[in-house]
Design an enzyme around this catalytic site. Structure first.
Site, PDB file in Angstrom:
ATOM      1  N   GLU A   1      45.259  43.340  38.315  1.00 53.36           N
ATOM      2  CA  GLU A   1      43.944  43.351  37.681  1.00 53.36           C
ATOM      3  C   GLU A   1      43.496  44.781  37.381  1.00 53.36           C
ATOM      4  OE1 GLU A   1      40.121  42.100  36.269  1.00 53.36           O
ATOM      5  OE2 GLU A   1      42.144  41.273  36.276  1.00 53.36           O
TER       6      GLU A   1
ATOM      7  N   CYS B   1      35.531  35.338  17.413  1.00 51.68           N
ATOM      8  CA  CYS B   1      34.767  34.809  16.279  1.00 51.68           C
ATOM      9  C   CYS B   1      33.484  34.171  16.778  1.00 51.68           C
ATOM     10  CB  CYS B   1      35.561  33.807  15.456  1.00 51.68           C
ATOM     11  SG  CYS B   1      37.079  34.429  14.739  1.00 51.68           S
TER      12      CYS B   1
ATOM     13  N   ARG C   1      31.858  38.664  21.719  1.00 50.97           N
ATOM     14  CA  ARG C   1      33.029  37.788  21.668  1.00 50.97           C
ATOM     15  C   ARG C   1      34.232  38.479  21.040  1.00 50.97           C
ATOM     16  NH1 ARG C   1      31.697  32.211  22.254  1.00 50.97           N
ATOM     17  NH2 ARG C   1      33.453  31.596  20.957  1.00 50.97           N
TER      18      ARG C   1
ATOM     19  N   HIS D   1      63.396  49.149  43.133  1.00 52.61           N
ATOM     20  CA  HIS D   1      64.211  48.266  42.313  1.00 52.61           C
ATOM     21  C   HIS D   1      64.002  48.521  40.822  1.00 52.61           C
ATOM     22  CE1 HIS D   1      65.619  45.972  45.742  1.00 52.61           C
ATOM     23  NE2 HIS D   1      64.375  45.908  46.185  1.00 52.61           N
TER      24      HIS D   1
ATOM     25  N   LYS E   1      42.612  46.210  33.646  1.00 51.82           N
ATOM     26  CA  LYS E   1      41.326  46.812  33.287  1.00 51.82           C
ATOM     27  C   LYS E   1      41.518  48.190  32.662  1.00 51.82           C
ATOM     28  CE  LYS E   1      38.499  43.653  34.245  1.00 51.82           C
ATOM     29  NZ  LYS E   1      39.540  42.756  33.760  1.00 51.82           N
TER      30      LYS E   1
ATOM     31  N   TRP F   1      37.290  37.551  13.867  1.00 47.71           N
ATOM     32  CA  TRP F   1      38.373  38.271  14.537  1.00 47.71           C
ATOM     33  C   TRP F   1      39.643  37.913  13.785  1.00 47.71           C
ATOM     34  CZ3 TRP F   1      42.759  37.215  17.681  1.00 47.71           C
ATOM     35  CH2 TRP F   1      43.196  38.292  18.489  1.00 47.71           C
TER      36      TRP F   1
ATOM     37  N   ASN G   1      35.686  28.866  12.982  1.00 49.37           N
ATOM     38  CA  ASN G   1      36.408  29.427  14.123  1.00 49.37           C
ATOM     39  C   ASN G   1      37.647  28.576  14.370  1.00 49.37           C
ATOM     40  OD1 ASN G   1      34.350  31.247  14.482  1.00 49.37           O
ATOM     41  ND2 ASN G   1      33.575  30.353  16.376  1.00 49.37           N
ATOM     42  N   GLY G   2      38.724  29.220  14.825  1.00 48.30           N
ATOM     43  CA  GLY G   2      39.935  28.476  15.130  1.00 48.30           C
ATOM     44  C   GLY G   2      41.045  28.769  14.151  1.00 48.30           C
TER      45      GLY G   2
ATOM     46  N   LYS H   1      36.306  38.221  23.709  1.00 47.27           N
ATOM     47  CA  LYS H   1      35.838  37.700  24.990  1.00 47.27           C
ATOM     48  C   LYS H   1      36.287  36.269  25.219  1.00 47.27           C
ATOM     49  CE  LYS H   1      33.454  37.849  28.805  1.00 47.27           C
ATOM     50  NZ  LYS H   1      33.905  38.694  29.913  1.00 47.27           N
TER      51      LYS H   1
ATOM     52  N   GLU I   1      43.062  47.818  29.060  1.00 47.58           N
ATOM     53  CA  GLU I   1      42.301  47.144  28.017  1.00 47.58           C
ATOM     54  C   GLU I   1      41.068  47.918  27.565  1.00 47.58           C
ATOM     55  OE1 GLU I   1      40.780  43.235  29.005  1.00 47.58           O
ATOM     56  OE2 GLU I   1      40.366  43.822  31.061  1.00 47.58           O
TER      57      GLU I   1
END
Length: 610
Positions: free
Chosen positions: A483, A2, A27, A506, A487, A74, A99-100, A605, A490
């Site tokens: 990581e 947002c 964002r 295992h 990447k 968002w 926002n929030g 973001k 996403e």
């Protein structure tokens, strides 16, 4: 996630609001809208999708106003619909962006419905608009009505409010979510991120938790959580508009991957200038704080969590300090054993990650007051709440998938490990010189890794039609495998998982077949022979291997074994070097799949909600 922008001026602010929202697109969002005050009252446009769709609507009706607010949403409460998009309006008199998350919105909704308010959205935000309207309608000025309303809200929020009854002001408030005021000449602005106001001002005030501000053309008045007027420091932002432009690159992620030599050099510069690992790099009180430390707890989320996992190896092997790493969103919801001599390290690119901020607050509430923040954004909330801070110098990072922020975090964490080791008498002069030289040479090694892009682009063609991938690493390179998997998933939407290579037998080995590419991080270190044995387990089951090895690892390509050799093994900083290759692989796979590289679906973001 947002974004908020607002303006009070003596000119039409619509273009400023639109430009500000466009700069907040990184964002993460799924709808956008703006509302302005003019002779017609509140005039509003909203649209699902990108800011461009909302802009077309604004241009179509020739939207005009000298006071206005804008928002990129968002979705949390309620689906992605125009009726759920911000700004939200109450009775045609109050407009709000937020926002929030308001945690007691159900309770407030029921109360307001009983008072006769009708709701047109599924959002928690609409209760804010109606609640402020209710108190404003009782005779309170907009400032007092907002102060009264926010005092009755639970959760985290950054809000901005305009009213037809007071058309020359804007009220803004913050609790737990970032918000700043931009100071202009005869005009003033608000935003959730400095990038939104850089085209109109570089002078900004960062609001503190609990602040409520009245923004006018001729000035700003800020009130603290106790309702009394306060003065906040004015900062001159050093972020440049040029640093936020694509330039010759196709995507911000591509640009930011290639900016890493410079970002690493800038982050290391202070170290090199001092030619030593000095506690002063972390703040005036660092030497005293480090003397008290007997262990470390790192709190982080997402990519920053993987940086923390890497740092655990450095901190324990170099500084000999027991180190725990916890996901920030989990830490504060369990019973832990506080240790007042434990250094609490928080890592956040934005410095506003809500989970990490709340985890830090929780640690402090337990009496753990030795705190250090590693962050990329000056004067953001987490550094301000920490005793010590080390800023990385990655510059603005626009792509949702973190690249240069991650590698600069690793440099900062390595610096912490070496500095603590020196403070504890565990770092010889020769070792210090060796580590400093490794840092000096790092940017050059990273550039050589970037030069492998044509080979990695060819590998990407063999991943683009896959549905799953496996990443393997051992020791300090296992977090880099994590990581790499993150990447790939996403930005390309290929399901990817990472495991320590020794864990294959295992369980994960059951997944391996000729349709499951297996990426292996295989530097020439003490675990190389172990990794080679694990690779044989994959080949025996028909799996195809894609191996990132060092130039001196003596791997031989063969059927089902593909090898790209990075520059020579760079020793203790090897995880940073191998990060570059998995970033490039993910980027080029996503390109071939045609996904939105910089704005992957469902992601944001800056994560400022739980």
């Amino acid at each position: 996630m947002c974004g908020i922008v607002g303006a009070v001026a003596n000119r039409n602010v619509v273009s400023t609001l639109i430009e500000g929202l466009a700069r907040l697109e990184y964002r993460g969002y799924d709808s956008a809208g703006i509302a302005v005050l003019n002779a017609s009252g509140i005039e509003r446009v909203r649209a699902v999708g990108r800011v461009a769709a909302m802009t077309d609507k604004a241009n179509e009706i020739q939207l005009n106003g000298q006071v206005g607010i804008g928002h990129t949403r968002w979705a949390t409460h309620g689906g992605v619909t125009e009726s759920n998009a911000h700004p939200h309006v109450s009775k045609g008199e109050i407009a709000v962006v937020h926002n929030g998350i308001i945690e007691n919105h159900d309770e407030q909704r029921a109360r307001l419905q009983a008072l006769g308010y009708e709701f047109t959205s599924q959002t928690d935000t609409e209760v804010i608009a109606h609640l402020i309207h209710y108190y404003h309608h009782q005779g309170m000025v907009l400032l007092a009505a907002t102060q009264k309303a926010v005092a009755e809200l639970s959760g985290a929020f950054a809000i901005s409010v305009i009213s037809v009854k007071e058309p020359n002001i804007m009220i803004t408030a913050r609790l737990g979510c970032p918000l700043l005021i931009g100071l202009g000449d005869g005009e003033n602005f608000i935003a959730s991120d400095v990038s939104a106001v850089l085209s109109v001002t570089r002078k900004v005030i960062y609001l503190e938790d609990g602040d409520v501000a009245e923004v006018r053309r001729d000035g700003v008045t800020i009130y603290g959580k106790d309702g009394l007027e306060v003065t906040r420091k004015i900062h001159l932002s050093d972020v440049s508009l040029a640093s936020m432009e694509l330039g010759p690159y196709s995507h911000f992620m591509q640009k930011e991957i290639h900016e890493q030599p410079r970002a690493l050099t800038d982050t290391i510069e202070a170290l090199i200038d001092d030619n030593s690992f000095s506690p002063a790099l972390f703040g005036d009180a660092a030497s005293e704080v480090f003397e008290q430390v007997d262990s470390i707890l790192i709190l982080a989320a997402g990519t920053s969590y993987y940086a923390a996992l890497t740092a655990k190896y450095w901190l324990e092997s170099i500084a000999k300090l027991p180190t725990s790493v916890e996901i920030a969103s989990e830490y504060r919801y369990r019973d832990s054993v506080p240790n007042p001599r434990q250094l609490i390290v928080t890592i956040s690119q934005s410095g506003e990650t809500l989970d990490t901020m709340e985890a830090l607050k929780h640690a402090i509430s337990l009496g753990q007051n030795l705190t250090l923040s590693i962050c990329n954004v000056q004067e953001s909330a987490i550094p301000r709440a920490s005793q010590l801070v080390l800023y990385t110098r990655a510059g603005p990072e626009i792509g949702v998938a973190s690249t240069k922020a991650f590698t600069t975090q690793l440099v900062a964490l390595f610096t912490l490990a070496a500095t603590l080791a020196k403070k504890r008498g565990l770092l010889t002069s020769e070792q210090e010189r060796s580590h400093l030289n490794a840092l000096r040479e790092l940017a050059g090694s990273v550039q050589r890794a970037l030069n492998l892009e044509p080979q990695i682009r060819e590998w990407a063609k063999r991943f683009a039609n896959k549905h799953h991938a496996l990443f393997l690493g051992r020791g300090i390179h296992y977090p880099i495998a994590l990581e790499g998997a993150l990447k790939l998933k996403e930005i390309s939407y290929i399901h990817a998982e990472a495991y320590p290579a020794g864990e294959l037998k295992h369980g994960p080995l059951a997944l391996v077949d000729n349709d499951m590419p297996v990426v292996v991080i295989a530097p020439n270190d003490s675990l190389l022979e172990k990794v080679k044995s694990n690779m044989q387990e994959v080949r025996a089951r028909g799996g195809e291997l894609f191996v990132f090895a060092d130039s001196d690892s003596h791997f031989v390509e063969s059927e089902g074994v593909n090898v790209i050799r990075t520059p020579r093994h760079v020793g203790v900083l090897s995880p940073i070097l191998h990060t570059i290759t998995v970033q490039l692989l993910a980027y080029h796979v996503a390109l071939l799949k045609g996904t939105d590289v910089d704005k992957p679906r469902n992601l944001a973001k800056s994560v400022t909600v739980e």
